[in-house]
Design an enzyme around this catalytic site. Structure first.
Site, PDB file in Angstrom:
ATOM      1  N   GLY A   1     -20.763 -31.740   6.882  1.00 30.79           N
ATOM      2  CA  GLY A   1     -20.131 -30.558   7.460  1.00 30.79           C
ATOM      3  C   GLY A   1     -18.882 -30.084   6.751  1.00 30.79           C
ATOM      4  O   GLY A   1     -18.407 -28.983   7.000  1.00 30.79           O
TER       5      GLY A   1
ATOM      6  N   GLY B   1     -24.648 -30.068   5.755  1.00 31.17           N
ATOM      7  CA  GLY B   1     -24.867 -28.887   4.928  1.00 31.17           C
ATOM      8  C   GLY B   1     -24.372 -27.587   5.526  1.00 31.17           C
ATOM      9  O   GLY B   1     -24.552 -26.531   4.931  1.00 31.17           O
TER      10      GLY B   1
ATOM     11  N   ASN C   1     -20.856 -33.541  -0.354  1.00 26.48           N
ATOM     12  CA  ASN C   1     -21.921 -33.196  -1.300  1.00 26.48           C
ATOM     13  C   ASN C   1     -22.061 -31.679  -1.431  1.00 26.48           C
ATOM     14  O   ASN C   1     -21.654 -31.081  -2.420  1.00 26.48           O
ATOM     15  CB  ASN C   1     -23.236 -33.826  -0.882  1.00 26.48           C
ATOM     16  CG  ASN C   1     -24.348 -33.673  -1.925  1.00 26.48           C
ATOM     17  OD1 ASN C   1     -25.439 -34.157  -1.751  1.00 26.48           O
ATOM     18  ND2 ASN C   1     -24.085 -33.012  -3.048  1.00 26.48           N
TER      19      ASN C   1
ATOM     20  N   LYS D   1     -26.054 -46.761   2.783  1.00 24.79           N
ATOM     21  CA  LYS D   1     -25.719 -45.709   3.749  1.00 24.79           C
ATOM     22  C   LYS D   1     -26.952 -45.522   4.624  1.00 24.79           C
ATOM     23  O   LYS D   1     -27.986 -45.030   4.165  1.00 24.79           O
ATOM     24  CB  LYS D   1     -25.350 -44.409   3.049  1.00 24.79           C
ATOM     25  CG  LYS D   1     -24.948 -43.316   4.038  1.00 24.79           C
ATOM     26  CD  LYS D   1     -24.819 -41.964   3.382  1.00 24.79           C
ATOM     27  CE  LYS D   1     -24.558 -40.909   4.459  1.00 24.79           C
ATOM     28  NZ  LYS D   1     -24.715 -39.533   3.939  1.00 24.79           N
TER      29      LYS D   1
END
Length: 269
Positions: free
Chosen positions: A199, A172, A220, A111
């Protein structure tokens, strides 16, 4: 192309996945909570920041990676913390070394994150293009994290990236998909999987991403920072499944006027 659900797989590079939910591994309150969340989510790919890991996990009994079942999970090393293309490239090679340590010698996934902006944490498009070009030529399967920029997505596809990973909103933030117009264009134009990353704050955000035609989401903070992460992990799993089924089913056309659901004419049964 839409397919029936029992053969609806996600292909990235040479790997095929059943789940369209990918999880990050940071910010959890404990390793136990992270492990339970991963299990309940039924995800098959987890991403780990290379910068936060020891160079030799086999000699580090505290390493979180040793607790995961790598026969069921695929490692997606990420280059988080890299401010330049050169740093990201170095992290990518370290990521492959760590994949080898867990028995995934054929894992060249990365990634790709190049972020030079410390305040808003927005990905650097020039650095991302530069690093992606180099890594693809070295045989890596590159999944680049980008702004919701349709032209950048096309350039990365042309380079040979395995996916594009546009942000839904700032990382986040939990704001959801705040740039729908550009995300729709990326999804429409892309011939490689589109994974919405960053997001997403709740399961309805994940569901919407899949309803639009995105191929997967990476989550996450929404899970790790929920009051009950395990429940949120399950909610995300179900939200992704619902969104994908909605997309495959074909949503009814929206109208600007009311139409009775039980008409007295044009009855076909």
């Amino acid at each position: 192309m839409k397919v029936i659900n029992n053969v609806d797989k996600l292909k990235i590079g040479h790997k095929i996945f059943n789940s369209r939910l990918m999880l990050g591994t940071g910010k959890y309150k404990s390793a136990a909570v992270a492990l339970n969340s991963i299990k309940l989510s039924a995800c098959e790919m987890v991403t780990v920041a290379i910068r936060r890991l020891p160079t030799d996990i086999n000699n580090d009994n505290s390493s979180f990676l040793k607790l995961l079942d790598w026969k069921k999970l695929w490692l997606l090393p990420n280059t988080a913390g890299s401010q330049t293309a050169e740093e990201a490239i170095r992290m990518a090679f370290l990521g492959h070394e760590l994949a080898c340590q867990i028995g995934q010698e054929d894992n060249f996934f990365v990634k790709l994150e190049v972020i030079s902006d410390p305040k808003y944490l927005l990905p650097d498009p020039i650095g991302t293009l530069k690093a992606a070009d180099f890594l693809i030529k070295k045989g890596f399967t590159v999944l680049p994290y980008i702004n919701a920029d349709p032209m950048l997505a096309l350039h990365l596809e042309d380079l040979g990236c395995a996916t594009v990973m546009p942000l839904g909103s700032p990382i986040g933030s939990g704001q959801g998909l705040t740039n729908l117009a550009n995300l729709k264009i990326i999804i429409e134009n892309s011939n490689i999987p589109v994974i919405i990353d960053a997001g997403i704050g709740k399961s309805s955000h994940a569901s919407l991403a899949l309803e639009l035609g995105a191929d997967a989401v990476l989550v996450n903070s929404a899970i790790a920072q929920a009051q009950e992460p395990e429940k949120m992990a399950l909610a995300m799993k179900l939200g992704v499944q619902a969104g994908r089924l909605t997309y495959l089913a074909g949503q009814m056309e929206e109208k600007n006027y009311a139409r009775a659901s039980s008409p007295i004419t044009q009855i076909s049964y």
